[in-house]
Design a protein around this motif. Structure first.
Motif, PDB file in Angstrom:
ATOM      1  N   CYS A  29       0.824  -1.215   0.000  1.00 14.23           N
ATOM      2  CA  CYS A  29       0.000   0.000   0.000  1.00 14.23           C
ATOM      3  C   CYS A  29       0.858   1.265   0.000  1.00 14.23           C
ATOM      4  O   CYS A  29       1.595   1.516   0.948  1.00 14.23           O
ATOM      5  CB  CYS A  29      -0.921   0.012   1.214  1.00 14.23           C
ATOM      6  N   LEU A  48      -8.417   3.360   6.729  1.00 20.93           N
ATOM      7  CA  LEU A  48      -8.749   2.259   7.636  1.00 20.93           C
ATOM      8  C   LEU A  48     -10.178   2.328   8.168  1.00 20.93           C
ATOM      9  O   LEU A  48     -10.803   1.289   8.371  1.00 20.93           O
ATOM     10  CB  LEU A  48      -7.725   2.181   8.764  1.00 20.93           C
ATOM     11  N   LYS A  50     -12.734   3.449   6.449  1.00 20.41           N
ATOM     12  CA  LYS A  50     -13.565   2.976   5.335  1.00 20.41           C
ATOM     13  C   LYS A  50     -13.366   1.470   5.105  1.00 20.41           C
ATOM     14  O   LYS A  50     -14.308   0.770   4.743  1.00 20.41           O
ATOM     15  CB  LYS A  50     -13.280   3.790   4.079  1.00 20.41           C
ATOM     16  N   THR A  51     -12.154   0.978   5.331  1.00 20.32           N
ATOM     17  CA  THR A  51     -11.918  -0.467   5.243  1.00 20.32           C
ATOM     18  C   THR A  51     -12.780  -1.195   6.267  1.00 20.32           C
ATOM     19  O   THR A  51     -13.414  -2.212   5.957  1.00 20.32           O
ATOM     20  CB  THR A  51     -10.425  -0.787   5.473  1.00 20.32           C
ATOM     21  N   LYS A  52     -12.814  -0.662   7.473  1.00 15.01           N
ATOM     22  CA  LYS A  52     -13.638  -1.250   8.534  1.00 15.01           C
ATOM     23  C   LYS A  52     -15.109  -1.259   8.120  1.00 15.01           C
ATOM     24  O   LYS A  52     -15.798  -2.269   8.282  1.00 15.01           O
ATOM     25  CB  LYS A  52     -13.448  -0.458   9.831  1.00 15.01           C
ATOM     26  N   ALA A  74      -9.477   1.785   0.354  1.00 15.85           N
ATOM     27  CA  ALA A  74     -10.119   0.895   1.328  1.00 15.85           C
ATOM     28  C   ALA A  74     -10.742  -0.312   0.631  1.00 15.85           C
ATOM     29  O   ALA A  74     -10.669  -1.437   1.148  1.00 15.85           O
ATOM     30  CB  ALA A  74     -11.175   1.658   2.119  1.00 15.85           C
ATOM     31  N   LEU A  77      -8.000  -2.666  -0.163  1.00 16.46           N
ATOM     32  CA  LEU A  77      -7.484  -3.273   1.056  1.00 16.46           C
ATOM     33  C   LEU A  77      -8.459  -4.310   1.618  1.00 16.46           C
ATOM     34  O   LEU A  77      -8.050  -5.412   1.999  1.00 16.46           O
ATOM     35  CB  LEU A  77      -7.193  -2.186   2.093  1.00 16.46           C
ATOM     36  N   ALA A  78      -9.733  -3.985   1.658  1.00 13.27           N
ATOM     37  CA  ALA A  78     -10.739  -4.917   2.166  1.00 13.27           C
ATOM     38  C   ALA A  78     -10.788  -6.189   1.313  1.00 13.27           C
ATOM     39  O   ALA A  78     -10.863  -7.304   1.843  1.00 13.27           O
ATOM     40  CB  ALA A  78     -12.113  -4.248   2.217  1.00 13.27           C
ATOM     41  N   ILE A 100      -9.663  -3.794  13.466  1.00 12.80           N
ATOM     42  CA  ILE A 100      -9.224  -2.698  12.594  1.00 12.80           C
ATOM     43  C   ILE A 100      -8.796  -1.485  13.420  1.00 12.80           C
ATOM     44  O   ILE A 100      -7.842  -0.789  13.056  1.00 12.80           O
ATOM     45  CB  ILE A 100     -10.312  -2.327  11.562  1.00 12.80           C
TER      46      ILE A 100
END
Length: 125
Positions: A29, A48, A50-52, A74, A77-78, A100
């Motif tokens: 990343c 992070l 938004k990934t969550k 995100a 990453l997700a 997270i």
């Protein structure tokens, strides 16, 4: 098994998972490499959080260009986390949120507060 042993097992599992996710972020990343600490703080929070939300199947804000930029990172990453770490499928949403948040604390430490990069704190940079 005693409560203390169960808690130690949970912490050990959580630490191992955080290490795996941190390793992925550090190797894949580019968003973690902003040149100023405030940029890194904002980026870490944006990506992070938004990934969550994505991992917990929650609505993600995409109104502003900044929102959309964080959302794209995100989303990638997700998807990578789900593809690489089968244990995500076994986790409930509350456990994912805690994980997270702990990951964000670790990434903030590695990229900001624990970084030896002095350029992060140069006021006119």
């Amino acid at each position: 098994m005693s409560d203390e042993k169960v808690n130690m097992q949970i912490q050990s599992t959580q630490s191992a998972r955080i290490m795996q996710m941190e390793d992925y972020i550090m190797k894949h990343c580019l968003w973690q490499f902003h040149s100023r600490s405030w940029d890194r703080e904002r980026q870490n929070e944006g990506v992070l959080s938004k990934t969550k939300q994505l991992l917990c199947d929650e609505e993600v804000a995409k109104e502003t260009p900044e929102d959309r930029c964080y959302w794209v990172d995100a989303l990638s990453l997700a998807e990578a986390f789900r593809a690489r770490f089968a244990w995500f499928a076994e986790m409930d949403k509350e456990s994912i949120k805690v994980l997270i948040e702990k990951l964000k604390e670790r990434i903030d430490y590695v990229t900001i507060s624990g970084s030896l990069n002095k350029e992060l704190t140069v006021a006119r940079y």
